[in-house]
Design a protein around this motif. Structure first.
Motif, short mmCIF file in Angstrom:
data_model
loop_
_atom_site.label_atom_id
_atom_site.label_comp_id
_atom_site.label_asym_id
_atom_site.label_seq_id
_atom_site.Cartn_x
_atom_site.Cartn_y
_atom_site.Cartn_z
N GLU A 421 0.83 -1.22 0.00
CA GLU A 421 0.00 0.00 0.00
C GLU A 421 0.86 1.25 0.00
O GLU A 421 0.57 2.22 -0.69
N GLU A 422 1.95 1.23 0.77
CA GLU A 422 2.81 2.42 0.89
C GLU A 422 3.70 2.60 -0.34
O GLU A 422 4.19 3.69 -0.60
N LEU A 423 3.94 1.50 -1.07
CA LEU A 423 4.82 1.56 -2.24
C LEU A 423 4.05 1.11 -3.48
O LEU A 423 4.23 -0.01 -3.97
N PRO A 424 3.19 1.97 -4.02
CA PRO A 424 2.40 1.57 -5.19
C PRO A 424 3.32 1.15 -6.34
O PRO A 424 4.33 1.79 -6.59
N GLY A 425 2.95 0.06 -7.00
CA GLY A 425 3.76 -0.43 -8.13
C GLY A 425 4.80 -1.45 -7.71
O GLY A 425 5.44 -2.07 -8.56
N TRP A 426 5.03 -1.63 -6.43
CA TRP A 426 6.02 -2.60 -5.96
C TRP A 426 5.33 -3.90 -5.58
O TRP A 426 4.21 -3.90 -5.06
N GLU A 427 6.02 -4.99 -5.87
CA GLU A 427 5.57 -6.29 -5.39
C GLU A 427 6.47 -6.67 -4.21
O GLU A 427 7.70 -6.63 -4.34
N VAL A 428 5.87 -6.99 -3.10
CA VAL A 428 6.66 -7.33 -1.91
C VAL A 428 6.68 -8.85 -1.74
O VAL A 428 5.62 -9.48 -1.63
N LEU A 429 7.88 -9.42 -1.76
CA LEU A 429 8.04 -10.87 -1.61
C LEU A 429 8.57 -11.16 -0.21
O LEU A 429 9.40 -10.41 0.31
N VAL A 430 8.08 -12.24 0.37
CA VAL A 430 8.53 -12.60 1.72
C VAL A 430 9.65 -13.63 1.61
O VAL A 430 9.46 -14.73 1.08
N GLY A 431 10.83 -13.23 2.07
CA GLY A 431 12.00 -14.11 2.03
C GLY A 431 11.99 -15.07 3.22
O GLY A 431 11.07 -15.09 4.03
N PRO A 432 13.05 -15.86 3.35
CA PRO A 432 13.10 -16.82 4.46
C PRO A 432 13.34 -16.13 5.81
O PRO A 432 13.82 -15.01 5.86
N ARG A 433 13.01 -16.87 6.87
CA ARG A 433 13.27 -16.34 8.22
C ARG A 433 14.74 -16.47 8.58
O ARG A 433 15.30 -15.63 9.26
N GLU A 434 15.33 -17.56 8.16
CA GLU A 434 16.72 -17.83 8.54
C GLU A 434 17.67 -17.48 7.40
O GLU A 434 17.40 -17.79 6.24
N GLY A 435 18.80 -16.87 7.76
CA GLY A 435 19.79 -16.48 6.76
C GLY A 435 20.29 -17.66 5.94
O GLY A 435 20.52 -17.54 4.74
N SER A 436 20.41 -18.81 6.59
CA SER A 436 20.97 -19.97 5.89
C SER A 436 20.11 -20.42 4.71
O SER A 436 20.58 -21.15 3.84
N LEU A 437 18.84 -19.99 4.69
CA LEU A 437 17.94 -20.40 3.59
C LEU A 437 17.96 -19.40 2.43
O LEU A 437 17.30 -19.61 1.41
N ILE A 438 18.70 -18.30 2.58
CA ILE A 438 18.71 -17.27 1.54
C ILE A 438 19.25 -17.78 0.20
O ILE A 438 18.64 -17.54 -0.85
N PRO A 439 20.39 -18.53 0.18
CA PRO A 439 20.91 -18.97 -1.13
C PRO A 439 19.87 -19.78 -1.91
O PRO A 439 19.67 -19.54 -3.11
N ALA A 440 19.19 -20.71 -1.25
CA ALA A 440 18.19 -21.52 -1.96
C ALA A 440 17.04 -20.62 -2.44
O ALA A 440 16.55 -20.77 -3.57
N TYR A 441 16.65 -19.69 -1.62
CA TYR A 441 15.56 -18.78 -2.00
C TYR A 441 15.94 -17.95 -3.23
O TYR A 441 15.15 -17.80 -4.16
#
Ligand code: SF4
Length: 447
Positions: A421-441
Motif C-alpha cells: 500500500e505504501e509503495l504503489p507499483g512494488w511487489e513485496v516478496l517474503v524471504g526466508p526467516r533464517e539467513g541460511s535459507l537465503i541462497p536456496a531462496y
C-alpha cells in the motif's frame, strides 16, 4: 570528581539559546553529566567555566597514549568499576614479548605472528604492541633488536629494562615511536623521570606492592610525568586479581589519585603453560588490564582473547550497527534481486554472507533500526511498513533496478500488505526467516 547535572548547569550561560542542539542549558548539563554530550557544543561557555568543567570531567583513571600511527594505543580513561554502569572506554592492549637474547630467526617468527589479525562484524581484531626486553645486559644489542623491529613493523613498543642507561639507548632508536618505558622503580626513578620528560614518552611505575606503587607515582607526578602505567609487582593469579581491584577502586570510589592509572600485567611471568597463560590473560581482560604481555602469540589463544576484548569493550547501551544504505553484492545489475534487512551488524554480516555464498548478484538494502535485529526492531515498531517505504523511496534503489520487487525478511512478513500500500507499483516478496535459507531462496529469483 564528576559533577552532577545541577553543578554543571550553574557553570553554563543559562540563555537556553539551543545552539548545542538541546532545548535548554539544563538539558545540555544533564547530557554532559551523563557523558552523552561534549562541552565544545556550547560556544558560549566562559574560559573559566570551561577550565573548571574540564578538570572536573577528567576521568579518575588517567588516559595514557602509547605509540603512533595505525597501532597507536590508548589505555586508561576509565570511569566505572563495572561495565553495566556505563561502559569500559579503552580496550586492553596485547603485547608479544621479544628478548634481545633471541636469535634472528625467532625474532622474525614472532614478528610474523604479531601480524595475526581477524575480521569480525566489520572490525579488524589484532594486537598492538611488541614488548622488547633487554636480557643481554648489552645496550648495543638491545638497540639493534629495537631497530630491526622498528624497521619491520608498525607496532607500538614497550622498552623493558631496569637499567636506565639501557633504556636511554633504546629511546635513542625509537623515541619517535612514543614507546612505553618499562620501568621506573624505587632505585632508578630519578633517571627514568629525566628520560620520560626528555622523550615525552609514557612510563611504567613498578613497585613491590600497591602502597609502594602509590609512593612511586607520587614522585613521578610531582616531577611532571603524567602518563603512567602501573605494575604492582605481583605475579600470582590471586595477588594480581586483588591488586587489580584495589587499583581500580581507589581512584573511582575513594578519589585516591596516586593509583589513578591503567595497569600492565604479565601472564608470561605467571606460568610456563601457554594454555594457562591464555586463561590468566582472559581473566584480566575482564578485570581491568590496560596492557597484557604474552610470551608469544598463537592463533588459538590470541583469537579468543581478541574476541573477548571486543565484547567487553563494546558499549552495552549501543548495539553494533552497520551504516544505512545500499550494499552491492556479487556485482548486481538492473535485473538483480533487492533484499532489505536491518542495521544490526550481526544481522547484516549473516545476510550479506549468505547472499555472497549464493553467488547471485544482489542488492542488499540496510535500514537504520538503531542497531536492532529484524525481529526486535519489528517488535519495537522500527522496521514497519510506514518506515521501510520512505527509506525505499529515498535510498536510490529505484535508479538501480528496472523491476519493482522487494524481498523482506520472513520475520517481517506481516508488513508485506502495508508495504504494497505504501509503495504503489512494488511487489513485496517474503524471504526466508533464517539467513541460511537465503541462497536456496535466491535461486528461485526472476526479475
Ligand atoms: S549552547 Fe550553551 S548557552 Fe546555548 S542552550 Fe546550549 S548550553 Fe545553553
Amino acid at each position: 570528581m564528576a559533577l552532577t547535572g545541577i553543578q554543571i548547569f550553574k557553570l553554563l550561560p543559562k540563555t537556553n539559546c539551543r545552539e548545542c542542539g538541546e532545548p535548554t542549558c539544563l538539558a545540555f548539563a544533564m547530557k554532559l553529566a551523563a557523558g552523552k554530550a561534549d562541552l565544545s557544543l556550547c560556544p558560549y561557555v566562559s574560559d573559566e567555566a570551561k577550565a573548571q568543567l574540564e578538570e572536573a570531567s577528567a576521568p579518575p583513571i588517567v588516559t595514557v597514549n602509547i605509540g603512533v600511527g595505525d597501532r597507536a594505543l590508548k589505555v586508561g580513561g576509565e570511569t566505572v568499576m563495572f561495565r553495566h554502569e556505563r561502559r569500559f572506554e579503552n580496550p586492553t592492549g596485547f603485547a608479544i614479548l621479544i628478548s634481545d637474547t633471541m636469535d634472528e630467526a625467532e625474532v622474525d617468527a614472532r614478528l610474523e605472528r604479531f601480524k595475526l589479525e581477524y575480521e569480525r562484524v566489520g572490525l579488524v581484531l589484532r594486537p598492538e604492541l611488541v614488548a622488547i626486553k633487554c636480557e643481554s645486559g648489552d645496550a648495543d644489542k638491545f638497540a639493534a633488536v629495537i631497530d630491526k623491529i622498528k624497521q619491520s613493523s608498525e607496532c607500538s613498543i614497550i622498552l623493558m629494562s631496569d637499567n636506565a642507561d639501557i633504556l636511554a639507548a633504546g629511546l635513542r632508536v625509537c623515541a619517535d615511536r612514543k614507546p612505553l618505558i618499562y620501568a621506573a622503580t624505587e632505585e632508578n626513578v630519578g633517571r627514568v623521570i629525566d628520560l620520560a620528560k626528555e622523550s615525552s614518552c609514557p612510563v611504567v611505575a613498578k613497585a613491590a606492592d600497591v602502597e609502594k606503587l602509590a609512593e612511586l607515582t607520587t614522585k613521578l607526578t610531582e616531577a611532571g610525568v603524567s602518563e603512567i602505567v602501573l605494575d604492582s609487582g605481583s605475579r600470582t593469579l590471586r595477588k594480581v586479581y586483588e591488586d587489580q581491584v584495589i587499583i581500580r577502586s581507589a581512584p573511582l570510589t575513594k578519589q585516591f589519585r596516586p593509583l589513578g592509572f591503567p595497569t600492565i600485567l604479565f601472564p608470561c611471568e605467571m606460568t610456563d603453560d601457554p594454555m594457562k597463560e591464555g586463561v590468566i590473560a582472559s581473566a584480566f581482560v575482564v578485570k581491568y588490564a590496560g596492557i597484557i604481555v604474552l610470551s608469544d602469540f598463537q592463533g588459538e589463544s590470541l583469537f579468543p582473547l581478541l574476541v573477548e576484548r571486543m565484547n567487553i569493550y563494546t558499549d552495552p547501551q549501543r548495539p553494533l550497527a552497520t551504516t544505512e544504505g545500499i550494499y552491492e553484492i556479487n556485482n548486481p545489475d538492473e535485473n538483480s534481486p533487492v533484499l532489505i534487512t536491518t542495521n544490526f551488524s550481526l544481522t547484516y554480516f549473516i545476510v550479506s554472507g549468505e547472499i555472497e555464498n549464493s553467488r547471485i548478484p544482489s542488492y542488499l538494502l540496510v535500514q537504520d533500526t538503531e542497531g536492532l535485529s529484524v525481529l526486535t526492531s519489528w517488535a519495537a515498531g522500527k522496521f514497519s511498513a510506514d518506515l521501510i517505504a520512505p527509506f525505499i523511496k529515498k535510498c536510490g534503489i529505484v535508479d538501480k533496478v528496472k523491476h519493482r520487487k522487494l524481498i523482506i525478511p520472513g520475520y517481517a512478513a506481516v508488513e508485506s500488505g502495508g508495504l504494497e500500500e505504501e509503495l504503489p507499483g512494488w511487489e513485496v516478496l517474503v524471504g526466508p526467516r533464517e539467513g541460511s535459507l537465503i541462497p536456496a531462496y535466491l535461486k528461485t529469483w526472476k526479475a
